[in-house]
Design a protein around this motif. Structure first.
Motif, PDB file in Angstrom:
ATOM      1  N   GLN A 161      45.838  43.756  37.399  1.00  0.00           N
ATOM      2  CA  GLN A 161      44.540  43.329  37.920  1.00  0.00           C
ATOM      3  C   GLN A 161      44.709  42.183  38.918  1.00  0.00           C
ATOM      4  O   GLN A 161      44.093  42.197  39.995  1.00  0.00           O
ATOM      5  CB  GLN A 161      43.616  42.891  36.778  1.00  0.00           C
ATOM      6  CG  GLN A 161      43.118  44.029  35.923  1.00  0.00           C
ATOM      7  CD  GLN A 161      42.348  43.550  34.702  1.00  0.00           C
ATOM      8  OE1 GLN A 161      42.767  42.617  34.020  1.00  0.00           O
ATOM      9  NE2 GLN A 161      41.223  44.200  34.431  1.00  0.00           N
ATOM     10  N   ALA A 162      45.546  41.206  38.585  1.00  0.00           N
ATOM     11  CA  ALA A 162      45.778  40.069  39.479  1.00  0.00           C
ATOM     12  C   ALA A 162      46.426  40.526  40.784  1.00  0.00           C
ATOM     13  O   ALA A 162      46.071  40.067  41.872  1.00  0.00           O
ATOM     14  CB  ALA A 162      46.645  39.025  38.789  1.00  0.00           C
ATOM     15  N   TYR A 163      47.374  41.449  40.667  1.00  0.00           N
ATOM     16  CA  TYR A 163      48.029  41.986  41.865  1.00  0.00           C
ATOM     17  C   TYR A 163      46.999  42.667  42.774  1.00  0.00           C
ATOM     18  O   TYR A 163      46.964  42.423  43.977  1.00  0.00           O
ATOM     19  CB  TYR A 163      49.123  42.989  41.463  1.00  0.00           C
ATOM     20  CG  TYR A 163      49.614  43.811  42.615  1.00  0.00           C
ATOM     21  CD1 TYR A 163      50.527  43.282  43.534  1.00  0.00           C
ATOM     22  CD2 TYR A 163      49.160  45.110  42.816  1.00  0.00           C
ATOM     23  CE1 TYR A 163      50.978  44.042  44.620  1.00  0.00           C
ATOM     24  CE2 TYR A 163      49.604  45.874  43.877  1.00  0.00           C
ATOM     25  CZ  TYR A 163      50.503  45.334  44.782  1.00  0.00           C
ATOM     26  OH  TYR A 163      50.932  46.083  45.844  1.00  0.00           O
ATOM     27  N   LEU A 164      46.146  43.496  42.197  1.00  0.00           N
ATOM     28  CA  LEU A 164      45.142  44.213  42.988  1.00  0.00           C
ATOM     29  C   LEU A 164      44.109  43.256  43.583  1.00  0.00           C
ATOM     30  O   LEU A 164      43.641  43.459  44.701  1.00  0.00           O
ATOM     31  CB  LEU A 164      44.461  45.288  42.144  1.00  0.00           C
ATOM     32  CG  LEU A 164      45.350  46.489  41.791  1.00  0.00           C
ATOM     33  CD1 LEU A 164      44.644  47.399  40.803  1.00  0.00           C
ATOM     34  CD2 LEU A 164      45.762  47.259  43.043  1.00  0.00           C
ATOM     35  N   ASN A 165      43.749  42.210  42.857  1.00  0.00           N
ATOM     36  CA  ASN A 165      42.788  41.218  43.364  1.00  0.00           C
ATOM     37  C   ASN A 165      43.386  40.378  44.484  1.00  0.00           C
ATOM     38  O   ASN A 165      42.650  39.868  45.329  1.00  0.00           O
ATOM     39  CB  ASN A 165      42.276  40.319  42.246  1.00  0.00           C
ATOM     40  CG  ASN A 165      41.349  41.060  41.300  1.00  0.00           C
ATOM     41  OD1 ASN A 165      40.726  42.049  41.670  1.00  0.00           O
ATOM     42  ND2 ASN A 165      41.273  40.593  40.065  1.00  0.00           N
ATOM     43  N   GLY A 166      44.706  40.259  44.491  1.00  0.00           N
ATOM     44  CA  GLY A 166      45.379  39.470  45.521  1.00  0.00           C
ATOM     45  C   GLY A 166      45.733  40.251  46.768  1.00  0.00           C
ATOM     46  O   GLY A 166      46.216  39.691  47.749  1.00  0.00           O
TER      47      GLY A 166
END
Length: 152
Positions: free
Chosen positions: A146-151
């Motif tokens: 999720q953090a990767y996709l949000n970044g």
């Protein structure tokens, strides 16, 4: 050296041990992530598993994806290194897995459509609808995706 973990377990029984593992996140075109329903608990997790003697983390994630999901992948980015989980399997084996969690890309092959000794089913999940995970390490991996996709 095949069955490395089984050889260790024959010597130490259910005693807590530290093991190294690798797993990966395979995203489809809709940014859904592939998860594996496990035969041992019925919960969901990322394809992956323990290293065999002589393997690298990258080689492990490639082998495990082939075994668990039926596809060949290539690790492209390390998303998370986790070492803060202790877990006891349903058979009593206690472990502290040190896991390298990769973003992987599809290379070739077809997803398994039949049950194996480790996989009941495979399914792509939306990133806002996580299933019940195998353990907290897999929940942390989902959060890393999720953090990767949000970044992005």
């Amino acid at each position: 050296m095949a069955n490395y973990i089984q050889q260790i377990r024959r010597k130490v029984g259910h005693m807590p041990i530290i093991l190294t593992s690798a797993s990966g996140a395979l995203l489809n075109d809709n940014n859904q992530v592939l998860l594996q329903e496990r035969t041992d608990t019925g919960d969901w997790g990322f394809p992956g598993g323990y290293m065999e003697y002589g393997e690298t983390f990258a080689q492990t994630v490639v082998r495990e994806f082939k075994e668990d999901a039926g596809v060949i992948v290539r690790p492209t980015q390390l998303l998370l290194l986790s070492d803060d989980v202790q877990y006891t399997y349903p058979n009593g084996d206690a472990v502290q897995p040190v896991n390298c969690f990769y973003l992987v890309e599809y290379v070739e092959g077809e997803l398994l459509d039949t049950q194996t000794d480790e996989t009941v089913a495979l399914h792509y999940f939306d990133m806002d609808q996580p299933p019940r995970f195998f353990n907290q390490q897999h929940a942390a991996m989902f959060a890393a995706v999720q953090a990767y996709l949000n970044g992005k």
